[in-house]
Design an enzyme around this catalytic site. Structure first.
Site: not given
Ligand code: UGA
Ligand code: MN
Length: 360
Positions: A114, A116, A184, A204-206, A305, A333
């Site tokens: 996912p 953005y 997802r 996740d991308d980051d 998860e 992570h």
């Molecule tokens: C947290 C939790 O630790 C994960 O278990 C959870 O799945 C995740 O959030 C989530 O939001 O899905 P975190 O690293 O804080 O993980 O989340 P982010 O890195 O901000 O986002 C996770 C992924 O979702 C990234 O690939 C990000 O690009 C994507 N994302 C996030 C979106 O596509 N849109 C959004 O508005 C936020």
């Molecule tokens: Mn993250």
């Protein structure tokens, strides 16, 4: 010699038929008229016909014998004739042949990301893509955005040389807690609908991924899990989250935060992968129900998860510790989002170029 004659003769025959003296179908064309003007005297003509017959018979006999002549003969005669391909030329290129015998049937990897638009998106997607492009095929990268496919993401994906699908999640919900979950799920819909066969991994991308991770998850049969290195919320220490392993068996869990103690499985979103056929062929895995397997947005943070994994496996006995003994950290992570930065609007090329122009 035999072969040379055989190769050349059709060409000669063809010209003969097209304008030859004895060709009835061409009696009135210009070539025939030219031939008639030069008909030899009768006696000479007979001798000429006999020699023709003799040569024809000779050619016919040699033609019959040709198949029994050794290929070696042809090779020896190449000096005074046209270019005859050698046996080495005819045999398929050696490298191609070796590659074919070297063919390994690899399991497809289905990597779901996912994403953005935000300040570091290009950096994140490029970094992940550089690893994915080193993974031996087959691999498909399913990248999902919310509401619409942005040109920023499309531009990055297009030039990567990775097989990808750029999907859009159109869940027009007002109260979305976790966008990533819905994105997802869009990928899971796609995998199920098209019955994509492979190992699904949520990347996740980051996050930071090693090449070894993608090589290792190819070996998963049903569900594989491994420990992930994480930065604690305080960001002043790194901790592990994931299985404690004995060989390929999961015998316990590394867990850190007290608030998450009640989870059934202590696995990070980037710490497991599973066989996609569980989504669209549950009977094969002896699953009691064929209910949709999806991530849930209704549960509290940190439980996505475990609630998802509980739909894939009943308990630890159906899990594979990856790699053996969980002896390696294969991905990290980290939470290093740069909140205060704005999304770059463009490149300041003109200005930068000015800076290096010679002063007149
Ligand atoms: C947290 C939790 O630790 C994960 O278990 C959870 O799945 C995740 O959030 C989530 O939001 O899905 P975190 O690293 O804080 O993980 O989340 P982010 O890195 O901000 O986002 C996770 C992924 O979702 C990234 O690939 C990000 O690009 C994507 N994302 C996030 C979106 O596509 N849109 C959004 O508005 C936020
Ligand atoms: Mn993250």
């Amino acid at each position: 010699m035999a072969s040379i004659r055989r190769t050349l003769s059709p060409y000669q025959d063809r010209s003969h038929h097209n304008g030859g003296v004895n060709s009835p179908s061409h009696k009135h064309n210009s070539t025939t008229r030219f031939a008639e003007k030069h008909i030899p005297p009768r006696k000479g003509y007979r001798t000429w016909r006999r020699s023709c017959m003799l040569f024809f018979l000779l050619g016919f006999l040699l033609g019959l014998l040709a198949p029994f002549v050794e290929f070696e003969d042809v090779r020896r005669s190449r000096d005074f004739s046209f270019e005859v391909p050698t046996l080495e030329d005819i045999v398929v290129d050696k490298s191609v042949k070796e590659e074919r015998f070297d063919y390994v049937a690899r399991k497809q990897l289905i990597v779901v990301t996912p994403t953005y638009n935000r300040p570091l998106q290009a950096f994140y997607l490029n970094r992940l893509a550089q690893v994915l492009r080193l993974v031996p095929p087959p691999l498909v990268w399913i990248v999902v955005e919310m509401n619409s496919a942005s040109t920023e993401t499309a531009d990055i994906l297009r030039g990567m040389g990775i097989m990808y699908r750029h999907l859009v999640c159109t869940n027009n919900l007002t109260d979305i807690k976790d966008r990533g979950v819905h994105q997802r799920n869009t990928a899971l819909d796609h995998i199920q609908h098209h019955k994509l066969d492979g190992i699904v991994y949520f990347a996740d991308d980051d996050n930071v991924y090693s090449l070894q991770l993608f090589e290792t998850i190819r070996q998963i049969s049903r569900f594989g899990t491994w420990p992930v290195a994480m930065l604690a919320q305080s960001k002043n220490k790194a901790t592990l989250e994931g299985p404690v392993c004995n060989g390929s068996q999961v015998i316990g869990w590394h867990t850190n935060e007290k608030s998450k103690r009640l989870r059934r499985f202590h696995v990070d979103m980037s710490g497991f992968a599973f066989n996609s056929t569980i989504l669209w062929d549950p009977k094969r895995w002896k699953k009691p129900t064929s209910a949709l397997i999806r991530q849930l947005d209704t549960i509290k943070e940190g439980f996505q998860e475990t609630t998802f994994i509980e739909q894939l496996v009943e308990d630890e006995s159906q899990m594979e510790a990856t790699p053996l003994g969980c002896s390696k950290i294969m991905n990290w992570h980290l939470h290093l989002e740069a909140h205060e930065l704005g999304f770059p609007k463009g490149w300041l090329l003109q200005k930068n170029l000015d800076a290096v122009l010679p002063i007149k």
